[in-house]
Design an enzyme around this catalytic site. Structure first.
Site: not given
Length: 426
Positions: A261, A276, A348, A351, A390
RNA sequence: GGAGAGAUGGCUGAGUGGCUGAAAGCGAUCGCCUGCUAAGCGAUUGUACGACCCAAAAGUUGUACCGGGGGUUCGAAUCCCCCUCUCUCCGCCA
Protein backbone atom coordinates in the site's frame (compact mmCIF):
# COMPACT_ATOMS: atom_id res chain seq x y z
CA UNK A 1 -21.06 -0.74 -9.01
CA UNK A 2 -24.73 -0.18 -8.54
CA UNK A 3 -27.27 -1.45 -11.02
CA UNK A 4 -27.98 1.37 -13.47
CA UNK A 5 -31.69 0.48 -13.47
CA UNK A 6 -31.71 0.61 -9.69
CA UNK A 7 -30.17 4.09 -9.70
CA UNK A 8 -32.64 5.24 -12.35
CA UNK A 9 -35.66 3.96 -10.39
CA UNK A 10 -34.48 5.03 -6.92
CA UNK A 11 -32.68 8.25 -7.66
CA UNK A 12 -33.74 10.11 -4.52
CA UNK A 13 -32.91 7.25 -2.17
CA UNK A 14 -29.52 6.69 -3.77
CA UNK A 15 -28.71 10.40 -3.65
CA UNK A 16 -29.66 10.56 0.04
CA UNK A 17 -27.52 7.55 0.94
CA UNK A 18 -24.56 8.98 -0.93
CA UNK A 19 -24.86 12.16 1.10
CA UNK A 20 -24.75 10.05 4.29
CA UNK A 21 -21.63 8.44 2.93
CA UNK A 22 -20.19 11.85 2.21
CA UNK A 23 -19.83 11.01 -1.48
CA UNK A 24 -20.37 13.85 -3.90
CA UNK A 25 -22.05 12.42 -6.98
CA UNK A 26 -23.50 14.30 -9.95
CA UNK A 27 -26.92 12.65 -10.15
CA UNK A 28 -28.35 15.35 -12.42
CA UNK A 29 -25.58 14.57 -14.88
CA UNK A 30 -26.36 10.91 -14.50
CA UNK A 31 -30.01 11.35 -15.44
CA UNK A 32 -29.17 13.41 -18.50
CA UNK A 33 -26.57 10.91 -19.74
CA UNK A 34 -28.80 7.94 -18.99
CA UNK A 35 -31.66 9.45 -21.00
CA UNK A 36 -29.33 10.44 -23.81
CA UNK A 37 -27.94 6.95 -24.00
CA UNK A 38 -31.39 5.40 -24.30
CA UNK A 39 -32.46 7.92 -26.94
CA UNK A 40 -29.45 7.16 -29.11
CA UNK A 41 -29.82 3.45 -28.53
CA UNK A 42 -33.42 3.55 -29.68
CA UNK A 43 -32.54 5.31 -32.91
CA UNK A 44 -29.45 3.27 -33.70
CA UNK A 45 -31.21 -0.02 -33.04
CA UNK A 46 -34.07 0.97 -35.32
CA UNK A 47 -31.61 1.80 -38.10
CA UNK A 48 -29.70 -1.42 -37.58
CA UNK A 49 -32.92 -3.34 -37.78
CA UNK A 50 -33.71 -1.64 -41.08
CA UNK A 51 -30.24 -2.38 -42.39
CA UNK A 52 -30.51 -6.03 -41.41
CA UNK A 53 -33.80 -6.42 -43.25
CA UNK A 54 -32.68 -4.63 -46.39
CA UNK A 55 -29.36 -6.48 -46.43
CA UNK A 56 -31.25 -9.72 -46.39
CA UNK A 57 -33.34 -8.52 -49.32
CA UNK A 58 -30.15 -7.56 -51.19
CA UNK A 59 -28.81 -11.02 -50.62
CA UNK A 60 -32.02 -12.53 -51.90
CA UNK A 61 -32.08 -10.38 -55.04
CA UNK A 62 -28.44 -11.11 -55.83
CA UNK A 63 -29.16 -14.79 -55.60
CA UNK A 64 -32.02 -14.47 -58.10
CA UNK A 65 -29.96 -12.06 -60.26
CA UNK A 66 -32.33 -9.18 -59.66
CA UNK A 67 -31.02 -5.63 -59.52
CA UNK A 68 -30.21 -4.49 -55.98
CA UNK A 69 -28.17 -1.37 -56.68
CA UNK A 70 -30.85 1.01 -55.52
CA UNK A 71 -31.08 -0.72 -52.15
CA UNK A 72 -27.31 -0.80 -51.79
CA UNK A 73 -27.08 2.94 -52.40
CA UNK A 74 -29.86 3.52 -49.93
CA UNK A 75 -28.13 1.49 -47.24
CA UNK A 76 -24.90 3.39 -47.73
CA UNK A 77 -26.38 6.46 -46.11
CA UNK A 78 -28.11 4.44 -43.40
CA UNK A 79 -24.80 2.82 -42.53
CA UNK A 80 -22.99 6.13 -42.26
CA UNK A 81 -25.75 7.45 -40.01
CA UNK A 82 -25.40 4.33 -37.87
CA UNK A 83 -21.67 4.84 -37.62
CA UNK A 84 -22.12 8.42 -36.51
CA UNK A 85 -24.64 7.41 -33.85
CA UNK A 86 -22.46 4.55 -32.67
CA UNK A 87 -19.56 6.94 -32.11
CA UNK A 88 -21.85 9.26 -30.20
CA UNK A 89 -23.19 6.35 -28.16
CA UNK A 90 -19.71 5.20 -27.32
CA UNK A 91 -18.89 8.62 -25.96
CA UNK A 92 -22.03 8.83 -23.85
CA UNK A 93 -21.54 5.32 -22.50
CA UNK A 94 -17.95 6.08 -21.57
CA UNK A 95 -19.06 9.17 -19.66
CA UNK A 96 -21.83 7.28 -17.96
CA UNK A 97 -19.46 4.48 -17.05
CA UNK A 98 -16.92 6.91 -15.61
CA UNK A 99 -19.66 8.29 -13.40
CA UNK A 100 -21.07 4.95 -12.28
CA UNK A 101 -17.69 3.48 -11.47
CA UNK A 102 -17.02 6.12 -8.83
CA UNK A 103 -20.36 5.75 -7.06
CA UNK A 104 -19.77 3.82 -3.80
CA UNK A 105 -21.97 1.00 -2.58
CA UNK A 106 -25.26 1.62 -0.79
CA UNK A 107 -24.91 1.14 2.97
CA UNK A 108 -27.11 -1.63 4.37
CA UNK A 109 -30.17 -0.53 6.37
CA UNK A 110 -28.52 -1.75 9.60
CA UNK A 111 -25.49 0.51 9.16
CA UNK A 112 -25.64 3.40 11.64
CA UNK A 113 -25.40 6.93 10.30
CA UNK A 114 -22.30 8.76 11.41
CA UNK A 115 -19.53 11.05 10.30
CA UNK A 116 -16.39 9.09 11.06
CA UNK A 117 -14.64 6.46 13.17
CA UNK A 118 -15.67 8.17 16.43
CA UNK A 119 -19.29 7.26 15.57
CA UNK A 120 -18.69 3.53 15.15
CA UNK A 121 -20.70 1.67 17.81
CA UNK A 122 -18.97 -1.10 19.74
CA UNK A 123 -21.06 -4.23 19.42
CA UNK A 124 -19.05 -6.56 21.66
CA UNK A 125 -15.84 -6.88 23.59
CA UNK A 126 -13.94 -10.03 24.48
CA UNK A 127 -11.16 -10.93 26.87
CA UNK A 128 -9.35 -9.18 29.66
CA UNK A 129 -6.75 -6.55 29.07
CA UNK A 130 -3.51 -7.73 30.71
CA UNK A 131 -2.33 -5.79 33.73
CA UNK A 132 1.32 -4.93 34.13
CA UNK A 133 3.28 -3.97 37.21
CA UNK A 134 5.51 -1.94 34.92
CA UNK A 135 4.69 0.42 32.16
CA UNK A 136 4.14 -1.61 28.98
CA UNK A 137 6.37 -0.69 26.10
CA UNK A 138 5.43 -0.27 22.46
CA UNK A 139 6.30 -3.20 20.20
CA UNK A 140 9.07 -1.39 18.36
CA UNK A 141 10.99 -0.95 21.57
CA UNK A 142 10.40 -4.57 22.55
CA UNK A 143 11.32 -5.83 19.10
CA UNK A 144 14.45 -3.75 18.73
CA UNK A 145 15.65 -4.64 22.22
CA UNK A 146 15.21 -8.35 21.43
CA UNK A 147 16.85 -7.84 18.04
CA UNK A 148 13.90 -9.40 16.26
CA UNK A 149 12.70 -6.24 14.49
CA UNK A 150 15.04 -3.93 12.60
CA UNK A 151 13.57 -0.74 11.21
CA UNK A 152 16.77 1.16 10.55
CA UNK A 153 18.24 -1.50 8.30
CA UNK A 154 14.88 -1.76 6.53
CA UNK A 155 15.10 1.98 5.89
CA UNK A 156 18.55 1.48 4.42
CA UNK A 157 17.47 -1.12 1.89
CA UNK A 158 13.98 0.20 1.14
CA UNK A 159 12.89 3.27 3.08
CA UNK A 160 10.37 4.41 5.65
CA UNK A 161 7.45 2.11 6.42
CA UNK A 162 9.36 -1.10 5.91
CA UNK A 163 10.57 -3.65 8.44
CA UNK A 164 13.11 -6.42 8.65
CA UNK A 165 12.22 -9.34 10.90
CA UNK A 166 15.05 -11.40 12.30
CA UNK A 167 15.45 -14.72 14.08
CA UNK A 168 12.52 -15.48 16.38
CA UNK A 169 10.71 -12.41 15.00
CA UNK A 170 10.71 -13.81 11.49
CA UNK A 171 9.72 -17.16 12.92
CA UNK A 172 6.84 -15.56 14.85
CA UNK A 173 5.47 -13.94 11.70
CA UNK A 174 5.66 -17.27 9.88
CA UNK A 175 4.15 -19.12 12.84
CA UNK A 176 1.16 -16.77 12.86
CA UNK A 177 0.61 -17.18 9.13
CA UNK A 178 0.61 -20.96 9.45
CA UNK A 179 -1.53 -20.93 12.59
CA UNK A 180 -4.16 -18.76 10.90
CA UNK A 181 -4.18 -20.77 7.68
CA UNK A 182 -4.50 -24.03 9.58
CA UNK A 183 -7.36 -22.70 11.71
CA UNK A 184 -9.35 -21.44 8.75
CA UNK A 185 -8.75 -24.45 6.52
CA UNK A 186 -9.06 -27.22 9.12
CA UNK A 187 -11.67 -25.78 11.49
CA UNK A 188 -13.62 -23.21 9.50
CA UNK A 189 -13.80 -24.97 6.14
CA UNK A 190 -11.96 -22.53 3.88
CA UNK A 191 -9.95 -23.62 0.85
CA UNK A 192 -6.43 -22.24 0.76
CA UNK A 193 -5.28 -20.43 -2.37
CA UNK A 194 -1.97 -18.82 -3.18
CA UNK A 195 -2.23 -16.18 -5.90
CA UNK A 196 -0.14 -13.67 -7.83
CA UNK A 197 0.82 -10.53 -5.91
CA UNK A 198 0.53 -8.48 -9.08
CA UNK A 199 -2.72 -8.13 -10.96
CA UNK A 200 -4.00 -6.31 -14.00
CA UNK A 201 -6.21 -3.27 -14.20
CA UNK A 202 -9.36 -5.29 -14.77
CA UNK A 203 -8.95 -7.19 -11.50
CA UNK A 204 -8.32 -3.96 -9.57
CA UNK A 205 -11.44 -2.48 -11.12
CA UNK A 206 -13.49 -5.55 -10.28
CA UNK A 207 -13.03 -5.23 -6.55
CA UNK A 208 -13.26 -1.42 -6.55
CA UNK A 209 -9.65 -0.22 -6.02
CA UNK A 210 -9.78 1.32 -9.49
CA UNK A 211 -10.51 3.71 -11.03
CA UNK A 212 -10.88 5.88 -7.94
CA UNK A 213 -7.98 4.91 -5.70
CA UNK A 214 -5.04 4.50 -8.04
CA UNK A 215 -2.86 6.76 -5.88
CA UNK A 216 -3.11 4.23 -3.01
CA UNK A 217 -1.58 1.49 -5.16
CA UNK A 218 1.92 0.65 -6.27
CA UNK A 219 2.12 0.28 -10.02
CA UNK A 220 4.93 -1.71 -11.58
CA UNK A 221 6.77 0.67 -13.90
CA UNK A 222 6.82 -0.25 -17.55
CA UNK A 223 3.90 -2.66 -17.17
CA UNK A 224 0.19 -2.48 -16.57
CA UNK A 225 0.50 -4.49 -13.33
CA UNK A 226 -0.37 -3.30 -9.87
CA UNK A 227 0.89 -4.74 -6.59
CA UNK A 228 -2.06 -6.08 -4.64
CA UNK A 229 -3.07 -4.09 -1.54
CA UNK A 230 -4.85 -7.21 -0.21
CA UNK A 231 -5.44 -10.79 -1.35
CA UNK A 232 -9.09 -9.77 -1.66
CA UNK A 233 -8.26 -8.56 -5.16
CA UNK A 234 -6.84 -11.74 -6.75
CA UNK A 235 -9.10 -14.07 -4.76
CA UNK A 236 -12.38 -12.27 -5.48
CA UNK A 237 -11.41 -12.00 -9.13
CA UNK A 238 -10.72 -15.72 -9.29
CA UNK A 239 -14.29 -16.14 -10.51
CA UNK A 240 -14.67 -12.98 -12.57
CA UNK A 241 -16.81 -13.40 -15.71
CA UNK A 242 -18.05 -16.75 -14.47
CA UNK A 243 -21.48 -18.21 -13.92
CA UNK A 244 -21.21 -20.56 -10.94
CA UNK A 245 -23.47 -23.48 -10.10
CA UNK A 246 -25.83 -22.75 -7.23
CA UNK A 247 -24.85 -26.05 -5.62
CA UNK A 248 -21.22 -24.90 -5.38
CA UNK A 249 -22.17 -21.97 -3.15
CA UNK A 250 -21.09 -20.81 -0.70
CA UNK A 251 -17.39 -20.84 -1.61
CA UNK A 252 -14.90 -20.08 1.16
CA UNK A 253 -11.31 -19.18 0.34
CA UNK A 254 -8.43 -18.24 2.56
CA UNK A 255 -5.23 -16.82 1.17
CA UNK A 256 -1.96 -15.68 2.61
CA UNK A 257 -0.35 -12.81 0.72
CA UNK A 258 2.02 -9.95 1.06
CA UNK A 259 0.11 -6.66 0.68
CA UNK A 260 1.44 -3.42 -0.76
CA UNK A 261 0.00 0.00 0.00
CA UNK A 262 1.28 3.40 -0.98
CA UNK A 263 -0.27 4.97 2.14
CA UNK A 264 -0.64 8.26 0.30
CA UNK A 265 -2.20 10.83 2.58
CA UNK A 266 -1.24 9.11 5.83
CA UNK A 267 1.99 11.05 6.37
CA UNK A 268 2.76 11.38 10.02
CA UNK A 269 0.34 8.61 11.04
CA UNK A 270 1.80 5.54 12.76
CA UNK A 271 5.27 6.38 11.56
CA UNK A 272 6.89 4.06 14.07
CA UNK A 273 6.58 0.32 14.22
CA UNK A 274 4.71 -2.30 12.28
CA UNK A 275 1.23 -0.80 12.28
CA UNK A 276 1.34 1.00 8.95
CA UNK A 277 3.78 -0.47 6.42
CA UNK A 278 4.14 -0.25 2.66
CA UNK A 279 4.44 -4.04 2.66
CA UNK A 280 2.83 -6.36 5.18
CA UNK A 281 1.52 -9.87 5.41
CA UNK A 282 -2.12 -10.77 5.72
CA UNK A 283 -4.26 -13.88 5.79
CA UNK A 284 -7.49 -13.04 4.02
CA UNK A 285 -10.82 -14.85 3.99
CA UNK A 286 -13.08 -14.44 0.97
CA UNK A 287 -16.61 -15.77 0.53
CA UNK A 288 -18.92 -16.09 -2.46
CA UNK A 289 -22.54 -16.76 -1.52
CA UNK A 290 -26.18 -16.37 -2.45
CA UNK A 291 -27.76 -12.98 -1.72
CA UNK A 292 -30.18 -14.31 0.88
CA UNK A 293 -27.41 -15.65 3.10
CA UNK A 294 -24.77 -12.95 2.85
CA UNK A 295 -25.57 -11.25 6.16
CA UNK A 296 -25.40 -14.55 8.03
CA UNK A 297 -22.12 -15.18 6.23
CA UNK A 298 -20.85 -11.80 7.37
CA UNK A 299 -21.53 -12.73 11.00
CA UNK A 300 -19.74 -16.08 10.73
CA UNK A 301 -16.86 -14.50 8.82
CA UNK A 302 -16.40 -11.97 11.60
CA UNK A 303 -16.50 -14.71 14.24
CA UNK A 304 -13.87 -16.62 12.25
CA UNK A 305 -11.59 -13.58 12.47
CA UNK A 306 -12.32 -13.06 16.16
CA UNK A 307 -11.51 -16.67 16.92
CA UNK A 308 -7.89 -16.09 15.94
CA UNK A 309 -7.60 -13.52 18.73
CA UNK A 310 -9.51 -15.69 21.17
CA UNK A 311 -7.14 -18.58 20.61
CA UNK A 312 -4.19 -16.22 21.00
CA UNK A 313 -5.74 -14.89 24.21
CA UNK A 314 -5.75 -11.27 23.09
CA UNK A 315 -8.53 -8.92 24.18
CA UNK A 316 -10.46 -7.17 21.44
CA UNK A 317 -13.63 -5.32 20.60
CA UNK A 318 -15.75 -5.36 17.48
CA UNK A 319 -17.30 -2.23 16.01
CA UNK A 320 -19.74 -1.57 13.20
CA UNK A 321 -18.49 1.02 10.76
CA UNK A 322 -20.91 3.92 10.43
CA UNK A 323 -21.95 5.36 7.06
CA UNK A 324 -19.22 7.98 7.10
CA UNK A 325 -16.44 5.45 7.77
CA UNK A 326 -17.54 2.72 5.37
CA UNK A 327 -15.18 1.68 2.56
CA UNK A 328 -16.06 2.44 -1.05
CA UNK A 329 -17.24 -1.05 -2.07
CA UNK A 330 -18.76 -2.17 1.21
CA UNK A 331 -22.42 -2.33 2.22
CA UNK A 332 -21.57 -3.21 5.82
CA UNK A 333 -18.30 -3.63 7.67
CA UNK A 334 -17.27 -4.85 11.11
CA UNK A 335 -13.81 -3.92 12.32
CA UNK A 336 -12.18 -6.13 14.91
CA UNK A 337 -9.82 -4.10 17.06
CA UNK A 338 -7.18 -5.78 19.22
CA UNK A 339 -6.07 -4.32 22.52
CA UNK A 340 -2.50 -3.06 22.22
CA UNK A 341 -1.08 -2.19 25.64
CA UNK A 342 1.99 -0.43 24.25
CA UNK A 343 -0.29 1.94 22.35
CA UNK A 344 -2.84 2.06 25.16
CA UNK A 345 -5.59 1.65 22.60
CA UNK A 346 -7.59 -0.76 20.49
CA UNK A 347 -6.25 -0.99 16.94
CA UNK A 348 -7.88 -2.45 13.84
CA UNK A 349 -6.59 -5.94 13.14
CA UNK A 350 -9.37 -7.20 10.89
CA UNK A 351 -12.00 -5.64 8.68
CA UNK A 352 -14.91 -7.87 7.63
CA UNK A 353 -17.22 -6.65 4.90
CA UNK A 354 -20.24 -7.66 2.91
CA UNK A 355 -20.07 -6.12 -0.56
CA UNK A 356 -23.42 -7.58 -1.56
CA UNK A 357 -23.47 -7.60 -5.39
CA UNK A 358 -21.32 -4.48 -5.79
CA UNK A 359 -18.09 -6.29 -6.65
CA UNK A 360 -19.94 -9.14 -8.35
CA UNK A 361 -21.53 -6.71 -10.78
CA UNK A 362 -18.20 -5.01 -11.53
CA UNK A 363 -16.38 -8.30 -11.94
CA UNK A 364 -19.23 -10.22 -13.62
CA UNK A 365 -19.54 -12.96 -11.01
CA UNK A 366 -22.90 -14.71 -11.19
CA UNK A 367 -24.64 -17.96 -10.37
CA UNK A 368 -27.58 -19.79 -11.88
CA UNK A 369 -30.46 -20.31 -9.48
CA UNK A 370 -31.85 -23.77 -9.99
CA UNK A 371 -35.43 -22.97 -9.00
CA UNK A 372 -35.80 -20.26 -11.65
CA UNK A 373 -33.04 -21.13 -14.12
CA UNK A 374 -32.05 -17.45 -14.05
CA UNK A 375 -28.58 -16.03 -13.53
CA UNK A 376 -28.09 -13.55 -10.70
CA UNK A 377 -25.13 -11.70 -9.31
CA UNK A 378 -23.92 -13.40 -6.17
CA UNK A 379 -22.65 -11.67 -3.05
CA UNK A 380 -18.98 -11.37 -2.11
CA UNK A 381 -17.51 -10.87 1.34
CA UNK A 382 -14.05 -10.71 2.78
CA UNK A 383 -12.25 -10.17 6.03
CA UNK A 384 -8.75 -10.25 7.37
CA UNK A 385 -8.03 -13.35 9.28
CA UNK A 386 -5.86 -11.51 10.40
CA UNK A 387 -3.40 -8.79 9.48
CA UNK A 388 -0.23 -10.62 10.46
CA UNK A 389 2.08 -7.70 11.23
CA UNK A 390 -0.48 -6.15 13.54
CA UNK A 391 -0.96 -9.52 15.21
CA UNK A 392 2.78 -9.59 15.90
CA UNK A 393 2.32 -6.17 17.48
CA UNK A 394 -0.52 -7.51 19.63
CA UNK A 395 1.47 -10.57 20.72
CA UNK A 396 4.60 -8.58 21.58
CA UNK A 397 2.72 -5.91 23.49
CA UNK A 398 0.27 -8.19 25.32
CA UNK A 399 2.77 -10.91 26.20
CA UNK A 400 5.70 -8.70 27.15
CA UNK A 401 7.35 -9.45 30.47
CA UNK A 402 9.04 -7.16 32.92
CA UNK A 403 12.48 -8.60 32.02
CA UNK A 404 11.99 -7.60 28.38
CA UNK A 405 11.21 -11.06 27.13
CA UNK A 406 7.99 -12.03 25.38
CA UNK A 407 6.03 -15.17 26.17
CA UNK A 408 4.66 -17.11 23.25
CA UNK A 409 0.91 -17.81 23.36
CA UNK A 410 0.20 -21.50 23.98
CA UNK A 411 -1.30 -22.18 20.53
CA UNK A 412 1.76 -20.80 18.76
CA UNK A 413 4.37 -22.87 20.59
CA UNK A 414 4.11 -25.84 18.19
CA UNK A 415 4.47 -23.39 15.31
CA UNK A 416 7.56 -21.93 17.01
CA UNK A 417 9.21 -25.33 17.13
CA UNK A 418 8.59 -25.56 20.87
CA UNK A 419 9.94 -22.13 21.77
CA UNK A 420 7.77 -20.65 24.53
CA UNK A 421 9.54 -17.36 25.10
CA UNK A 422 11.58 -14.87 23.12
CA UNK A 423 14.36 -13.46 25.20
CA UNK A 424 17.48 -11.59 24.21
CA UNK A 425 20.53 -13.78 24.14
CA UNK A 426 22.69 -11.24 25.93
C1' G B 1 14.04 -13.38 -27.36
C1' G B 2 13.08 -16.42 -32.39
C1' A B 3 9.56 -19.71 -35.35
C1' G B 4 4.82 -21.83 -35.85
C1' A B 5 -0.45 -23.20 -34.43
C1' G B 6 -4.73 -21.75 -32.08
C1' A B 7 -9.02 -18.85 -29.18
C1' U B 8 -16.70 -20.50 -31.41
C1' G B 9 -22.33 -21.92 -26.36
C1' G B 10 -21.73 -25.77 -19.68
C1' C B 11 -17.94 -29.11 -22.56
C1' U B 12 -16.09 -31.35 -27.37
C1' G B 13 -16.35 -29.50 -32.11
C1' A B 14 -18.34 -27.87 -37.39
C1' G B 15 -18.70 -23.54 -39.91
C1' U B 16 -14.10 -19.03 -45.22
C1' G B 17 -19.18 -13.25 -46.92
C1' G B 18 -26.04 -13.29 -46.63
C1' C B 19 -31.03 -18.50 -45.25
C1' U B 20 -25.87 -19.14 -38.51
C1' G B 21 -27.48 -17.25 -31.91
C1' A B 22 -24.69 -20.46 -34.44
C1' A B 23 -24.61 -27.98 -37.28
C1' A B 24 -23.44 -32.43 -34.70
C1' G B 25 -22.09 -34.91 -30.31
C1' C B 26 -21.62 -34.91 -24.96
C1' G B 27 -23.48 -33.22 -20.45
C1' A B 28 -27.83 -31.23 -17.83
C1' U B 29 -33.27 -30.67 -16.95
C1' C B 30 -38.32 -32.34 -17.77
C1' G B 31 -41.58 -36.06 -19.76
C1' C B 32 -42.50 -41.09 -21.80
C1' C B 33 -41.09 -46.08 -21.42
C1' U B 34 -39.31 -49.52 -17.67
C1' G B 35 -39.28 -55.00 -11.55
C1' C B 36 -34.47 -51.70 -10.27
C1' U B 37 -30.38 -49.76 -12.90
C1' A B 38 -28.81 -49.15 -17.75
C1' A B 39 -30.42 -48.45 -22.59
C1' G B 40 -34.21 -46.20 -25.73
C1' C B 41 -37.78 -42.19 -27.34
C1' G B 42 -39.45 -36.97 -27.16
C1' A B 43 -38.93 -31.95 -25.56
C1' U B 44 -36.03 -28.23 -23.36
C1' U B 45 -31.04 -26.48 -22.52
C1' G B 46 -28.07 -18.31 -24.18
C1' U B 47 -26.27 -13.50 -22.01
C1' A B 48 -26.55 -8.16 -22.02
C1' C B 49 -28.99 -3.75 -23.20
C1' G B 50 -33.41 -1.22 -25.07
C1' A B 51 -38.80 -0.68 -26.57
C1' C B 52 -43.86 -2.21 -25.67
C1' C B 53 -46.91 -4.01 -21.75
C1' C B 54 -46.99 -3.64 -16.60
C1' A B 55 -48.24 -3.08 -9.38
C1' A B 56 -44.84 -7.04 -10.11
C1' A B 57 -43.80 -11.45 -12.50
C1' A B 58 -44.69 -13.25 -17.08
C1' G B 59 -45.18 -11.97 -22.08
C1' U B 60 -44.25 -9.57 -27.02
C1' U B 61 -40.47 -7.27 -29.81
C1' G B 62 -35.64 -5.05 -31.37
C1' U B 63 -30.38 -4.78 -31.12
C1' A B 64 -25.64 -6.61 -29.80
C1' C B 65 -22.46 -10.65 -28.65
C1' C B 66 -18.24 -16.65 -31.95
C1' G B 67 -10.77 -13.86 -27.14
C1' G B 68 -10.45 -7.84 -27.13
C1' G B 69 -10.19 -3.40 -30.29
C1' G B 70 -10.28 -1.13 -35.14
C1' G B 71 -11.17 -1.54 -40.59
C1' U B 72 -13.38 -3.31 -45.53
C1' U B 73 -18.62 -4.28 -47.19
C1' C B 74 -25.42 -3.01 -48.54
C1' G B 75 -24.18 -7.23 -45.20
C1' A B 76 -18.59 -10.20 -41.18
C1' A B 77 -17.91 -15.94 -36.63
C1' U B 78 -16.07 -15.91 -41.85
C1' C B 79 -11.74 -10.94 -45.25
C1' C B 80 -7.72 -7.10 -43.47
C1' C B 81 -4.85 -4.60 -39.31
C1' C B 82 -3.45 -4.16 -34.06
C1' C B 83 -3.56 -6.29 -29.12
C1' U B 84 -4.18 -10.15 -25.34
C1' C B 85 -4.03 -15.08 -23.96
C1' U B 86 -3.06 -20.47 -24.79
C1' C B 87 -0.20 -24.47 -27.01
C1' U B 88 4.34 -26.59 -29.70
C1' C B 89 9.60 -26.17 -31.05
C1' C B 90 14.41 -23.43 -30.37
C1' G B 91 17.22 -20.12 -27.07
C1' C B 92 17.66 -18.31 -22.04
C1' C B 93 16.56 -18.95 -16.92
C1' A B 94 14.94 -19.82 -10.70
Amino acid sequence: MLDIKYIRDNLDLVARKMTERRADIDFAGFSILDQKRRDILKEVEGLRSERNNVSKEIGRRKKTKEDAQELIDQMGSVSSRIKKLEDELKGVEAELNDLIMVIPNMPHASVPAGAGSEDNPVIRTWGEKPSFNFSPRPHWEIGEALNILDFSRAAKIAGARFAVYRGAGARLERALINFMLDLHTEVHGYTEVLTPYMVNRQAMTGTGQLPKFEEDLFKVAGTDYFLIPTAEVPVTNLHNSEILDERDLPLYYVSYSACFRAEAGSYGKDTRGLIRQHQFNKVEMVKFCKPESSYDELESLTFNAEEVLQRLGIAYRTVTLCTGDLGFSSAKTYDVEAWMPGQGDYREISSCSNFEDFQARRAGIRFRRESTGKVEHLHTLNGSGLAVGRTVVAVLENYQQEDGSVKIPEVLIPYMNGVDRIASIK
